[in-house]
Structure formats: C-alpha cells, structure tokens
Design a protein around this motif. Structure first.
Motif, PDB file in Angstrom:
ATOM      1  N   VAL A  24       0.837  -1.210   0.000  1.00  0.00           N
ATOM      2  CA  VAL A  24       0.000   0.000   0.000  1.00  0.00           C
ATOM      3  C   VAL A  24       0.865   1.250   0.000  1.00  0.00           C
ATOM      4  N   TRP A  25       0.270   2.321  -0.497  1.00  0.00           N
ATOM      5  CA  TRP A  25       0.852   3.656  -0.399  1.00  0.00           C
ATOM      6  C   TRP A  25      -0.284   4.658  -0.535  1.00  0.00           C
ATOM      7  N   GLN A  26      -0.453   5.480   0.492  1.00  0.00           N
ATOM      8  CA  GLN A  26      -1.490   6.512   0.506  1.00  0.00           C
ATOM      9  C   GLN A  26      -2.884   5.907   0.242  1.00  0.00           C
ATOM     10  N   GLU A  27      -3.239   4.890   1.001  1.00  0.00           N
ATOM     11  CA  GLU A  27      -4.510   4.189   0.794  1.00  0.00           C
ATOM     12  C   GLU A  27      -5.486   4.405   1.939  1.00  0.00           C
ATOM     13  N   ALA A  28      -5.397   5.544   2.638  1.00  0.00           N
ATOM     14  CA  ALA A  28      -6.288   5.796   3.776  1.00  0.00           C
ATOM     15  C   ALA A  28      -7.763   5.724   3.386  1.00  0.00           C
ATOM     16  N   ALA A  29      -8.075   6.123   2.170  1.00  0.00           N
ATOM     17  CA  ALA A  29      -9.477   6.157   1.742  1.00  0.00           C
ATOM     18  C   ALA A  29     -10.051   4.769   1.492  1.00  0.00           C
ATOM     19  N   THR A  30      -9.190   3.784   1.258  1.00  0.00           N
ATOM     20  CA  THR A  30      -9.682   2.463   0.852  1.00  0.00           C
ATOM     21  C   THR A  30      -9.213   1.308   1.736  1.00  0.00           C
ATOM     22  N   ILE A  31      -8.196   1.521   2.575  1.00  0.00           N
ATOM     23  CA  ILE A  31      -7.576   0.390   3.262  1.00  0.00           C
ATOM     24  C   ILE A  31      -8.532  -0.322   4.224  1.00  0.00           C
ATOM     25  N   THR A  32      -9.414   0.425   4.880  1.00  0.00           N
ATOM     26  CA  THR A  32     -10.354  -0.206   5.811  1.00  0.00           C
ATOM     27  C   THR A  32     -11.252  -1.196   5.085  1.00  0.00           C
ATOM     28  N   ALA A  33     -11.830  -0.772   3.967  1.00  0.00           N
ATOM     29  CA  ALA A  33     -12.705  -1.666   3.199  1.00  0.00           C
ATOM     30  C   ALA A  33     -11.934  -2.866   2.663  1.00  0.00           C
ATOM     31  N   THR A  34     -10.703  -2.623   2.224  1.00  0.00           N
ATOM     32  CA  THR A  34      -9.870  -3.706   1.705  1.00  0.00           C
ATOM     33  C   THR A  34      -9.656  -4.786   2.762  1.00  0.00           C
ATOM     34  N   LEU A  35      -9.283  -4.373   3.963  1.00  0.00           N
ATOM     35  CA  LEU A  35      -8.960  -5.341   5.012  1.00  0.00           C
ATOM     36  C   LEU A  35     -10.209  -5.962   5.623  1.00  0.00           C
ATOM     37  N   GLN A  36     -11.301  -5.224   5.680  1.00  0.00           N
ATOM     38  CA  GLN A  36     -12.543  -5.815   6.164  1.00  0.00           C
ATOM     39  C   GLN A  36     -12.988  -6.955   5.253  1.00  0.00           C
ATOM     40  N   GLN A  37     -12.739  -6.812   3.967  1.00  0.00           N
ATOM     41  CA  GLN A  37     -13.100  -7.865   3.026  1.00  0.00           C
ATOM     42  C   GLN A  37     -12.263  -9.121   3.242  1.00  0.00           C
ATOM     43  N   LEU A  38     -11.076  -8.949   3.832  1.00  0.00           N
ATOM     44  CA  LEU A  38     -10.200 -10.086   4.097  1.00  0.00           C
ATOM     45  C   LEU A  38     -10.419 -10.696   5.478  1.00  0.00           C
ATOM     46  N   ALA A  39     -11.356 -10.143   6.257  1.00  0.00           N
ATOM     47  CA  ALA A  39     -11.600 -10.643   7.612  1.00  0.00           C
ATOM     48  C   ALA A  39     -11.928 -12.140   7.649  1.00  0.00           C
ATOM     49  N   PRO A  40     -12.750 -12.682   6.728  1.00  0.00           N
ATOM     50  CA  PRO A  40     -13.021 -14.124   6.773  1.00  0.00           C
ATOM     51  C   PRO A  40     -11.770 -14.974   6.581  1.00  0.00           C
ATOM     52  N   ILE A  41     -10.808 -14.484   5.846  1.00  0.00           N
ATOM     53  CA  ILE A  41      -9.560 -15.219   5.649  1.00  0.00           C
ATOM     54  C   ILE A  41      -8.780 -15.280   6.960  1.00  0.00           C
ATOM     55  N   ARG A  42      -8.734 -14.162   7.679  1.00  0.00           N
ATOM     56  CA  ARG A  42      -8.070 -14.166   8.984  1.00  0.00           C
ATOM     57  C   ARG A  42      -8.827 -15.047   9.976  1.00  0.00           C
ATOM     58  N   GLU A  43     -10.150 -14.993   9.938  1.00  0.00           N
ATOM     59  CA  GLU A  43     -10.954 -15.803  10.856  1.00  0.00           C
ATOM     60  C   GLU A  43     -10.743 -17.295  10.610  1.00  0.00           C
ATOM     61  N   ALA A  44     -10.367 -17.636   9.377  1.00  0.00           N
ATOM     62  CA  ALA A  44     -10.098 -19.038   9.052  1.00  0.00           C
ATOM     63  C   ALA A  44      -8.683 -19.456   9.457  1.00  0.00           C
ATOM     64  N   GLY A  45      -7.936 -18.548  10.079  1.00  0.00           N
ATOM     65  CA  GLY A  45      -6.615 -18.881  10.595  1.00  0.00           C
ATOM     66  C   GLY A  45      -5.457 -18.503   9.699  1.00  0.00           C
ATOM     67  N   HIS A  46      -5.725 -17.741   8.635  1.00  0.00           N
ATOM     68  CA  HIS A  46      -4.676 -17.348   7.716  1.00  0.00           C
ATOM     69  C   HIS A  46      -4.162 -15.939   8.053  1.00  0.00           C
ATOM     70  N   GLN A  47      -3.106 -15.548   7.390  1.00  0.00           N
ATOM     71  CA  GLN A  47      -2.367 -14.337   7.744  1.00  0.00           C
ATOM     72  C   GLN A  47      -2.582 -13.242   6.697  1.00  0.00           C
ATOM     73  N   VAL A  48      -2.731 -12.011   7.179  1.00  0.00           N
ATOM     74  CA  VAL A  48      -2.808 -10.842   6.294  1.00  0.00           C
ATOM     75  C   VAL A  48      -1.727  -9.859   6.728  1.00  0.00           C
ATOM     76  N   ILE A  49      -0.863  -9.508   5.782  1.00  0.00           N
ATOM     77  CA  ILE A  49       0.254  -8.597   6.034  1.00  0.00           C
ATOM     78  C   ILE A  49       0.089  -7.374   5.142  1.00  0.00           C
ATOM     79  N   VAL A  50       0.181  -6.199   5.728  1.00  0.00           N
ATOM     80  CA  VAL A  50       0.163  -4.941   4.978  1.00  0.00           C
ATOM     81  C   VAL A  50       1.576  -4.374   4.978  1.00  0.00           C
TER      82      VAL A  50
END
Length: 247
Positions: A24-50
């Motif tokens: 990411v770079w200068q993604e304040a406007a979109t980063i929350t929505a991006t990571l919220q969409q990945l929440a089920p992947i984290r809940e399944a035990g996988h890793q998300v790195i920014v």
C-alpha cells in the motif's frame, strides 16, 4: 475456461497456510474496506500482512487493527511485496493490490491449488465499472493471460512459497515486476487459473480514458518485450498519466 491443475493428490496433504500480502501507499481512503473484506480469511486462521511504502495519510494506523502485521519498507510494489514475503508464515503467498477484491470462493480455490503440482497461479479479473467496454477489456485481459501464461498484479498472483524463495522473489524494478516474475514462474509450471474473478477498481481506466489506457499498457508491454529498461518505461508511464490528468 476452467481451473487448471496438473494433479489432485490422492492422499490428503498438509492443510493450506496462506499469507496475503498487500502493498500500500497513501490508501487511507480504501484500506479499511480492503482489510474488512479479508476478515473471513483471517478468521479461518490465515495471515494478512500490509506493507506500507511510506504513506503519510494515516494508512498504517488504519490498517493495524485489521491485519496481522503492518510493515514499513521502501516504496515500490516489488520491494514491498518482497518485504512481506520475508516475514510471511504461510506456505502459499498471495499478493493482493489494495484496490482489488477476492471472490468469496478464493479460499476453496487456493486449497485446490495447494493440493496440485502447479507452482503458481492467478485469478481471472473483472473491472468494477459497469460500461460494456469494461466487459470487453477484461475478456481480452483474461484471454491474453490464458494464452501466454503471463499475469499481472491486478489478477492477484499466488505462488507456492518454496518456489518464490528459490526464484528470489520479485525483481526490484519500477514497473513490470509482475510480468517479469511470471516469465520465470512459467518455466516452472503453467499457472493455476481460477475463473471466479477478482474485482479490481476501474478508476485508472476511467480517469485516464479507457482507450488511452488500453493503448498505453499495450505500448509499454511491447517496449518491455523489445528490451527497453523498466526505468524508462516507468518514466513513460508517469508522463502519460500526468498528461491524461491535465485539464
């Protein structure tokens, strides 16, 4: 077209351990929505790195509660994605642009990929805009990728971690780092092609003009295949984008 796999293992293998790496770079406007969409992947035990390339708009602070790790690195997607891969714990690495959304079926598709002999893969792509022209553009993008075995970062590249490490990751270059890596990966195997598409933001096409963007990207790829340096192509890309945005 259908998902491509060389083989499904007869015996169950190791379960999928996935690391999603988001440069990411200068993604304040979109980063929350991006990571919220990945929440089920984290809940399944996988890793998300920014991996942030030096944002000063609060991107890192917004990302911290919604991912497993936030890293700072030099600016440039290749540099950022390599930095994320170095600390990833997964045996499959998925590189996701901040303006791209995975389909709901992504985990199931990646589990099939992990059980196959394919070294890497990519998704089909769909543009977010509703114009008929966007349907034509994405069809050609997917067909080109299927025929050539080359994908772009918009298609959410994924790779078996041992292969990525042997190839020493992305070459740190200002443009075409995804195409360059695919050129090496396809010497190892054909890509595992997931037909359920990722959806990528069409703003680049809308702001720069769809036809202008089409011709720009084809022209840059042609110059790359003729051997022109990535630095020269990056300068041409930035110049064209600036001209397109002038009133």
């Amino acid at each position: 077209m259908s998902e491509q796999s060389s083989r499904e293992d007869d015996e169950p293998g190791e379960p999928l351990r996935l690391s999603v790496i988001v440069p990411v770079w200068q993604e304040a406007a979109t980063i929350t929505a991006t990571l919220q969409q990945l929440a089920p992947i984290r809940e399944a035990g996988h890793q998300v790195i920014v991996v942030d390339g030096g944002s000063d708009d609060g991107t890192q602070k917004l990302a911290e509660p919604l991912c497993d790790r936030v890293l700072s690195s030099g600016r440039g997607r290749a540099c950022q994605m390599n930095a994320g891969a170095e600390v990833a714990t997964g045996d499959v690495l998925l590189f996701l642009h901040a303006d791209t959304r995975l389909p709901e079926s992504a985990l199931a598709a990646l589990e099939r990929f992990h059980a196959s002999r394919n070294a890497w893969g990519r998704f089909n792509v769909r543009l977010s805009g509703q114009r008929l022209l966007f349907r034509v553009i994405e069809w050609f993008m997917n067909q080109r990728s299927w025929l050539t075995g080359i994908a772009t970062g918009d298609q959410a590249l994924f790779v078996q971690r041992p292969v990525f490490e042997v190839l020493r990751g992305f070459r740190e270059m200002p443009l075409m780092e995804d195409v360059e890596l695919c050129s090496r990966l396809r010497l190892v195997s054909r890509p595992f092609c997931v037909t359920d598409p990722v959806v990528t933001d069409s703003r680049r096409w809308e702001q720069g003009g769809a036809w202008r963007t089409i011709f720009l990207m084809w022209r840059l790829r042609w110059r790359y295949w003729r051997g022109e340096s990535p630095e020269s192509l990056a300068n041409a890309y930035r110049s064209d984008v600036r001209n397109a945005q002038e009133p």
